[in-house]
Write an enzyme that holds these catalytic residues in place. Structure first.
Site, PDB file in Angstrom:
ATOM      1  N   GLN A 315     -27.990  42.820  -0.711  1.00 16.44           N
ATOM      2  CA  GLN A 315     -27.598  42.205   0.435  1.00 16.44           C
ATOM      3  C   GLN A 315     -28.857  40.631   0.897  1.00 16.44           C
ATOM      4  O   GLN A 315     -27.504  40.126   2.259  1.00 16.44           O
ATOM      5  CB  GLN A 315     -28.697  43.419   1.995  1.00 16.44           C
ATOM      6  CG  GLN A 315     -28.842  43.134   3.195  1.00 16.44           C
ATOM      7  CD  GLN A 315     -27.530  43.829   3.581  1.00 16.44           C
ATOM      8  OE1 GLN A 315     -26.550  44.067   2.809  1.00 16.44           O
ATOM      9  NE2 GLN A 315     -26.479  42.562   5.047  1.00 16.44           N
ATOM     10  N   VAL A 344     -23.819  38.678   9.121  1.00 17.31           N
ATOM     11  CA  VAL A 344     -24.432  39.762   8.003  1.00 17.31           C
ATOM     12  C   VAL A 344     -26.251  40.517   7.983  1.00 17.31           C
ATOM     13  O   VAL A 344     -26.841  39.670   8.720  1.00 17.31           O
ATOM     14  CB  VAL A 344     -24.511  38.687   6.919  1.00 17.31           C
ATOM     15  CG1 VAL A 344     -25.129  39.352   5.873  1.00 17.31           C
ATOM     16  CG2 VAL A 344     -23.107  38.430   6.240  1.00 17.31           C
ATOM     17  N   ALA A 345     -26.265  41.802   8.313  1.00 16.36           N
ATOM     18  CA  ALA A 345     -27.858  42.394   8.107  1.00 16.36           C
ATOM     19  C   ALA A 345     -28.287  41.559   7.193  1.00 16.36           C
ATOM     20  O   ALA A 345     -28.296  41.591   5.856  1.00 16.36           O
ATOM     21  CB  ALA A 345     -27.717  43.145   8.492  1.00 16.36           C
ATOM     22  N   SER A 350     -30.411  45.989   6.503  1.00 20.23           N
ATOM     23  CA  SER A 350     -29.332  46.951   6.747  1.00 20.23           C
ATOM     24  C   SER A 350     -29.074  48.910   6.394  1.00 20.23           C
ATOM     25  O   SER A 350     -29.830  49.210   5.754  1.00 20.23           O
ATOM     26  CB  SER A 350     -27.629  46.558   5.165  1.00 20.23           C
ATOM     27  OG  SER A 350     -26.864  47.054   5.593  1.00 20.23           O
ATOM     28  N   HIS A 352     -27.058  50.711   5.045  1.00 17.82           N
ATOM     29  CA  HIS A 352     -26.838  51.180   3.733  1.00 17.82           C
ATOM     30  C   HIS A 352     -27.635  50.975   2.964  1.00 17.82           C
ATOM     31  O   HIS A 352     -26.783  51.546   1.738  1.00 17.82           O
ATOM     32  CB  HIS A 352     -25.804  49.767   3.438  1.00 17.82           C
ATOM     33  CG  HIS A 352     -24.299  49.723   4.168  1.00 17.82           C
ATOM     34  ND1 HIS A 352     -23.673  50.295   4.133  1.00 17.82           N
ATOM     35  CD2 HIS A 352     -23.515  48.962   5.723  1.00 17.82           C
ATOM     36  CE1 HIS A 352     -22.302  50.377   4.923  1.00 17.82           C
ATOM     37  NE2 HIS A 352     -22.368  49.543   5.624  1.00 17.82           N
ATOM     38  N   ASP A 359     -18.294  52.753   4.702  1.00 15.22           N
ATOM     39  CA  ASP A 359     -17.342  51.890   5.948  1.00 15.22           C
ATOM     40  C   ASP A 359     -16.480  52.242   5.516  1.00 15.22           C
ATOM     41  O   ASP A 359     -15.661  52.485   4.283  1.00 15.22           O
ATOM     42  CB  ASP A 359     -17.411  50.395   5.365  1.00 15.22           C
ATOM     43  CG  ASP A 359     -18.452  49.328   6.332  1.00 15.22           C
ATOM     44  OD1 ASP A 359     -19.509  50.282   7.128  1.00 15.22           O
ATOM     45  OD2 ASP A 359     -18.834  48.747   5.757  1.00 15.22           O
ATOM     46  N   GLU A 402     -18.716  48.683  15.645  1.00 13.61           N
ATOM     47  CA  GLU A 402     -17.740  48.917  14.791  1.00 13.61           C
ATOM     48  C   GLU A 402     -17.613  50.601  14.307  1.00 13.61           C
ATOM     49  O   GLU A 402     -18.031  51.652  13.363  1.00 13.61           O
ATOM     50  CB  GLU A 402     -19.399  48.914  13.194  1.00 13.61           C
ATOM     51  CG  GLU A 402     -19.036  47.225  13.122  1.00 13.61           C
ATOM     52  CD  GLU A 402     -19.902  47.368  11.743  1.00 13.61           C
ATOM     53  OE1 GLU A 402     -20.487  48.045  11.027  1.00 13.61           O
ATOM     54  OE2 GLU A 402     -21.130  45.812  12.027  1.00 13.61           O
ATOM     55  N   HIS A 405     -17.798  51.842  10.375  1.00  9.81           N
ATOM     56  CA  HIS A 405     -19.000  53.098   9.820  1.00  9.81           C
ATOM     57  C   HIS A 405     -19.288  54.268  10.545  1.00  9.81           C
ATOM     58  O   HIS A 405     -20.275  53.747  11.626  1.00  9.81           O
ATOM     59  CB  HIS A 405     -20.405  51.597   9.890  1.00  9.81           C
ATOM     60  CG  HIS A 405     -21.828  50.857  10.305  1.00  9.81           C
ATOM     61  ND1 HIS A 405     -22.041  50.692   8.667  1.00  9.81           N
ATOM     62  CD2 HIS A 405     -22.942  52.566  10.196  1.00  9.81           C
ATOM     63  CE1 HIS A 405     -22.687  50.832   8.239  1.00  9.81           C
ATOM     64  NE2 HIS A 405     -23.931  51.979   9.458  1.00  9.81           N
TER      65      HIS A 405
HETATM   66 ZN    ZN Z   1     -21.513  49.719   7.459  1.00 14.04          ZN
END
Ligand code: ZN
Length: 433
Positions: A315, A344-345, A350, A352, A359, A402, A405
């Protein structure tokens, strides 16, 4: 003549006095500057021998450039924390990365260090701990094979117990274990150990090793609490929900349970995995596959996973690359970082990172316009997934809609979230304690 001689003697005496004064000043000066050097050296936090002067002498030298190092504790962050972590790592007390954030892992490492050096194990790096830590007297971590059980009013005579029984008893006492004290190191005991480790920032492997035991049988062992939202976003040990967002970064010491390489793990007739590096936690990937098989039965056959687990390092790379691109366009660093944060986190922020988020896409199509998107919004809940960033919760999640996601939270939670119309932030706020 006699007058002249007298005068010259007086002059000589005056010179002698002056000389003595200068000498005294020089000696004092050297002493003061030496002391300053010692103080500065304590503040620079480098591992060298301990200076032997009484602590209150530090206050005798009022030098505005030399400020005493602040006490580092949970919540502290910055370079001083990073240096502390590097030193604790060097000595073997701290696993994981030196990230400059004083979380549970750092606290536990400080406690272990303090215990091993006869200091009060309060988990805070104050003057006494810091001084010893950076001195040559600092001992590396050495495992204590069988820690002495702490005397507790409730406990039966513990010397008659096996190690596992004693472990179970202690975990029970602290509220991590609810099963029987039967001496069998089964899944329930392992889960309780994991939960204890997570709460103390230890590597959560479910094995009661020397570090875990050192904390477990000490006064620093914290009783089990279900985390309150915003403080300790852990709910993982007992149930899945775990909050990772801009305000709640991934807890330090977080470890994904069981990552699988999705390209080799997943049936390619059910789903395409876009990148060969995409991974996910087994429990979430299994639920994803069950869900997509059901979608196939409903006639929707084209599915792709374009993102899964992301490490904090990855990330960081995504973030840095985007900042670099904006700077190439002529932005200042501040501008570029602000612009990057829109899409962008921040590393650590994030979802993720959890290994539980994916996603989902349909190759060549805008996902929000697809039938797959509709199906997912309708059915994902039945398989333990949530649409993490719903269109009507943008003001709470802080992330724009989103539809692609999805996040695995387990079916009991996903159903309740669907039925009560709650996003994860709201859900954890309502049920998180
Ligand atoms: Zn995502």
């Amino acid at each position: 003549m006699a007058e002249k001689k007298k005068a010259s003697l007086g002059l000589k005496l005056a010179y002698a006095a002056l000389f003595l004064l200068i000498l005294a000043a020089a000696v004092l000066g050297i002493h003061v500057s030496n002391l300053n050097a010692q103080v500065q050296y304590v503040n620079s936090l480098t591992p060298t021998p301990v200076p032997d002067y009484p602590p209150n002498m530090m206050q005798v030298t009022p030098d505005p450039s030399v400020t005493r190092a602040p006490i580092l504790k949970t919540g502290s962050r910055g370079d001083a924390v990073k240096q502390l972590q590097l030193r604790l790592k060097e000595l073997g007390y701290l696993p994981g990365a030196a990230d400059g954030q004083f979380g549970p892992a750092t606290e536990t490492a400080v406690i272990l260090f303090q215990q091993q050096h006869g200091l009060t194990p309060d988990g805070k790096a104050g003057p006494a701990t810091t001084e010893l830590l950076y001195s040559s007297a600092a001992k590396p971590f050495t495992p204590t094979p069988t820690p002495a059980p702490t005397p507790t009013p409730s406990a039966a005579p513990t010397d008659a117990l096996s190690d596992t029984e004693r472990l179970q008893l202690r975990l029970k006492e602290l509220g991590y274990y609810t099963g029987a004290v039967d001496g069998s190191y089964g899944p329930a005991t392992k889960a309780a150990v994991r939960s204890f480790q997570q709460a103390h920032g230890l590597a959560a492997d479910g094995i009661a090793g020397s570090k875990t035991n050192a904390v477990l049988y000490s006064s620093a062992a914290k009783p089990f609490t279900t985390p309150a939202p915003g403080s300790e976003p852990w709910v993982r040990a007992d149930g899945l929900p775990l909050l990772v967002n801009a305000a709640n970064h991934l807890p330090s010491g977080y470890q994904t349970a069981d990552l699988v390489m999705m390209r080799t793990y997943c049936d390619s007739s059910i789903v395409t995995i876009k990148g060969s590096e995409i991974q996910g936690e087994r429990v979430a990937v299994d639920a994803l596959m069950a869900m997509l098989r059901a979608a196939h039965q409903d006639g929707l056959t084209i599915w792709q996973v374009s993102a899964g687990h992301r490490s904090v390092a990855y990330q960081q790379q995504l973030f840095d690359d985007q900042v670099y691109a904006y700077r190439q366009d002529g932005m200042t660093r501040t501008q570029a970082e602000a612009k990057t944060r829109q899409t962008v986190a921040d590393p650590g922020a994030s979802e993720h990172h959890t290994g539980l988020a994916f996603d989902i896409t349909v190759p060549g199509q805008q996902f929000s316009n697809t039938k797959q998107s509709q199906w997912l919004a309708q059915h994902c809940w039945e398989y333990g997934f949530i649409i993490r960033y719903p269109i009507d919760k943008v003001n709470i999640t802080g992330i724009s809609y989103e539809p692609w996601h999805i996040r695995y939270v387990g079916v009991e939670h996903s159903i309740r979230m669907r039925d009560e119309g709650l996003c994860l932030e709201e859900y954890i706020e309502k049920y998180g304690n």
